[in-house]
Motif scaffolding. Structure first.
Motif, short mmCIF file in Angstrom:
data_model
loop_
_atom_site.label_atom_id
_atom_site.label_comp_id
_atom_site.label_asym_id
_atom_site.label_seq_id
_atom_site.Cartn_x
_atom_site.Cartn_y
_atom_site.Cartn_z
N LEU A 81 4.62 -4.44 -12.00
CA LEU A 81 4.11 -2.83 -12.15
C LEU A 81 5.12 -2.53 -11.94
N LEU A 82 4.79 -1.12 -12.81
CA LEU A 82 5.41 0.48 -12.74
C LEU A 82 3.95 1.19 -13.18
N LEU A 83 3.53 1.84 -12.74
CA LEU A 83 2.51 2.81 -12.47
C LEU A 83 3.04 3.87 -13.50
N VAL A 84 2.76 4.35 -14.34
CA VAL A 84 3.41 5.72 -14.55
C VAL A 84 1.93 6.76 -15.07
N GLY A 85 2.12 8.15 -14.22
CA GLY A 85 1.19 8.82 -14.57
C GLY A 85 1.67 10.88 -15.07
N GLY A 86 1.11 11.41 -15.84
CA GLY A 86 1.61 12.40 -14.98
C GLY A 86 3.31 12.55 -16.42
N LEU A 137 4.31 4.53 -9.15
CA LEU A 137 4.48 3.33 -8.04
C LEU A 137 5.03 2.62 -8.83
N ALA A 138 5.74 1.63 -7.87
CA ALA A 138 7.08 0.53 -8.79
C ALA A 138 6.96 -0.44 -8.37
N GLY A 139 7.10 -1.73 -8.04
CA GLY A 139 7.70 -2.74 -7.69
C GLY A 139 6.62 -4.05 -7.90
N ALA A 184 4.44 8.62 -3.97
CA ALA A 184 5.38 7.22 -3.74
C ALA A 184 5.34 6.45 -2.13
N PRO A 185 5.01 5.53 -2.08
CA PRO A 185 5.92 4.58 -1.52
C PRO A 185 7.64 4.01 -1.27
N THR A 186 7.50 5.30 -0.54
CA THR A 186 9.58 5.68 -1.31
C THR A 186 9.78 4.30 -0.60
#
Lengths: 293, 157
Positions: free
Chosen positions: A201-206, A211-213, A284-286
């Motif tokens: 998943l790559l969640l793009v916003g603004g 979120l990515a992973g 974001a969960p770094t």
């Protein structure tokens, strides 16, 4: 073949000298062989990201590596289907496929092209201009699949397909991934549409990556809880929380064991995505991004 | 051959559905030792699910000793499952019991509730206990294996 399909570092794209940023501070890594969902609201930067990966736009800042090199230099091994499915309207379906074969010498898989087109009951002699949106999508996907790319970029590929065609074409995409290990990146604002087909998943916003992973890892790192209203959620990282009457519901990243009297469950992918979109401030969960993204 | 049916709203993880349906097919003798499971490619083409989900299910079945992957050939059923094939005496007894239950005025739901209560009592929880297992595996391991499995599966289609 490299084990990384796409890697971005502080990637940004601004439109016009004084225009707004379509995308900024994007850092992520997509391993090869994944089927990645690019999800986000309209105008979030999904199409910008895909156009950058296809080498059709140049980054304003930061870097983007595709299949180990510059996006433009990887073009022979990448297929891109734009959301508007640009094709030559005056060509027939058969001519379009012949053009695909001529433009991709040594790679073209005519059987795949014919199979994808045949699934739609398409007359090969018909001109592109006379086709419905859904049939045009089918021709565009036939071109992209027959090119046998290592990386397949699809911007809103399913938007104008009927449910049957959607299922069939998604099946064709998955078959290509299974057989050739193709990395697929597809955007949509309908999460449910991608849930079963994607593993990344790559969640793009603004204009940012929120979120990515790996989807399994992201789901495992979050918990949906209900507790009595007024309960303190510290020290857990709260993505969203909402109080309805006497009940508090939240999606959070646990920092340790949860109290036994909370009701806890695994979120669905859609719940997870919505919880991040509802709260633009959610961090974001770094640690997750460093290990898996 | 077995055709998988994925129910997106069942709340059961997709790969668990494939594991369960394969076991069910083995139990009912629709799949017998030596039979080949569909390739990952065939499954995903028909169901539009992610190839890794199928491979994960097949690995789970392999770990349980039900199937074996033969390099370049595909995945094959190794053994049968369950001591109660469709024509066993146990089935006959259950059938007779169901007739009596119906005669006693029990509804379908009553019978189902009764059956699952007895099932719970004699066969303590079982489903899903392995579901978490794979989460702990190393990512790199998974990546490598996926690639290898894909080659095997692809070659077999």
């Amino acid at each position: 073949m490299t084990d990384t399909a796409m890697e971005a570092a502080e990637l940004g794209k601004r439109f016009g000298r004084r225009g707004g940023w379509g995308l900024r501070h994007c850092t992520f890594r997509l391993p090869a062989g994944r089927v990645c969902a690019v999800v986000g609201p309209n105008g979030a930067g999904k199409s910008t990201l895909l156009a950058l990966a296809a080498g059709l736009l140049a980054p304003t800042e930061g870097t983007l590596t595709v299949l180990g090199g510059e996006p433009a230099s990887a073009r022979a091994r990448v297929a891109f289907v734009d959301q508007h499915k640009p094709l030559y309207p005056q060509l027939t379906v058969a001519e379009t496929l012949r053009m695909g074969a001529d433009l991709n010498p040594g790679r073209w898989d005519a059987r795949t092209a014919e199979r994808v087109v045949a699934g739609g009951d398409l007359d090969p002699g018909k001109r592109i201009r006379a086709l419905s949106g859904g049939l045009r999508t089918r021709v565009a996907l036939a071109l992209a699949l027959a090119k046998r790319p290592e990386l397949l970029l699809l911007d809103e590929p399913m938007a104008d397909l009927d449910p049957l065609a959607r299922h069939e074409l998604m099946g064709s995409l998955m078959a290509q991934a299974a057989e050739h290990g193709t990395t697929i990146v597809m955007s949509s604002h309908v999460v449910a549409e991608l849930e079963d087909s994607c593993d990344h998943l790559l969640l793009v916003g603004g204009g940012r990556v929120r979120l990515a992973g790996e989807i399994d890892d992201l789901l495992a790192a979050h918990t949906r809880v209900s507790a009595p209203a007024g309960t303190s959620l510290a020290p857990h990282t709260v993505v969203t929380s909402r109080t309805t009457g006497r009940q508090l519901s939240a999606v959070l990243r646990p920092a340790g064991p949860l109290p036994g009297d909370w009701r806890a469950g695994a979120p669905t992918l859609e719940e997870l995505v919505l919880s991040y979109l509802r709260n633009p401030e959610a961090p974001a969960p770094t640690e997750l991004q460093e290990t898996t993204a | 051959m077995v055709a998988y049916r994925i129910d997106r709203h069942s709340g059961v993880a997709t790969y668990v559905q494939i594991v369960q349906q394969t076991k069910q097919a083995i139990r009912l003798n629709l799949l017998r030792p030596g039979d080949k499971l569909p390739t990952a490619r065939e499954v995903v083409e028909a169901t539009a699910i992610n190839p890794n989900t199928v491979l994960k299910a097949y690995r789970e079945l392999e770990r349980e000793g039900l199937v074996e992957a033969r390099r370049g050939l595909g995945t094959f059923v190794r053994r049968s499952l369950g001591a109660a094939p469709a024509d066993s005496p146990l089935r006959g007894e259950l059938d007779a019991w169901a007739v009596r239950a119906r005669a006693a005025g029990l509804e379908r739901e009553d019978v189902a509730a009764l059956f699952s209560a007895v099932l719970e009592q004699h066969f303590a929880h079982h489903a899903g206990e392995r579901a978490q297992h794979e989460q702990h595996e190393q990512h790199e391991q998974r990546d490598r294996r996926d690639q290898r499995d894909r080659r095997d599966q692809g070659g077999a289609s």
